[in-house]
Write a protein that holds these residues in place. Structure first.
Motif: not given
Length: 188
Positions: A11-37
């Motif tokens: 249950l903990e893994a099921i709850l943590i996995f989407p949170t970690l995945l969201t953090i990874v996607f947000i970090a990737q977006d920040f990287f892409l925005v910084s590079r594009a800017r």
């Protein structure tokens, strides 16, 4: 490990996995925005520096220069170039193709430039000091970003350089697109 403990771990893994995945996607977006800017700022500053040192501009030359400087952006941008006098009065301005309507044109002929200018003096009407302004915009959809990182959906940057020659000569096509009258043939 008991069945209850394994259930809790699952249950903990099921709850943590989407949170970690969201953090990874947000970090990737920040990287892409910084590079594009950074890429957009570099390209706009380079274009402004080159254009500010010219004595004349032609439509094909300007198009080729913009294409070379913005190489790799695949037309996913808007550029507006123009000349502003030291008092903030816009001498001329024109959007470069492709014009996708990402940003408003701040360079309306005979209007006041809405942005800040280095060395601005509202009382200087001599027209001896010209400033070359380049505004670049890029949509986040072109970057493949979610709207989590970029609220407006548009990256925008402006570069201003002092012109080497404030009497920049535009060819007939650029003069027409900028809303300027044809050159006076008797002045030659």
């Amino acid at each position: 490990m008991s069945d209850r403990q394994r259930g809790n771990v699952a249950l903990e893994a099921i709850l943590i996995f989407p949170t970690l995945l969201t953090i990874v996607f947000i970090a990737q977006d920040f990287f892409l925005v910084s590079r594009a800017r950074a890429d957009l700022e570099r390209s706009v500053a380079t274009l402004s520096t080159i254009l500010a040192s010219q004595d004349n501009l032609t439509a094909p030359g300007l198009k080729r220069l913009a294409t070379e400087v913005l190489q790799g952006s695949n037309g996913r941008y808007d550029l507006v170039v123009g000349q502003v006098w030291r008092n903030g009065q816009v001498a001329w301005g024109l959007p470069l193709e492709p014009a996708n309507g990402l940003c408003a044109n701040p360079l309306k002929k005979d209007a006041s430039y809405p942005g800040s200018l280095p060395d601005q003096d509202p009382k200087d009407d001599t027209k001896q000091v010209g400033l070359f302004v380049v505004q670049g915009c890029q949509g986040s959809g072109a970057l493949g970003l979610s709207q989590l990182v970029l609220g407006s959906g548009v990256l925008k940057t402006v570069s201003v350089n002092r012109m080497r020659n404030p009497d920049l000569q535009l060819d007939a096509e650029l003069r027409q697109r900028a809303g300027l009258p044809p050159p006076d043939k008797t002045a030659n």
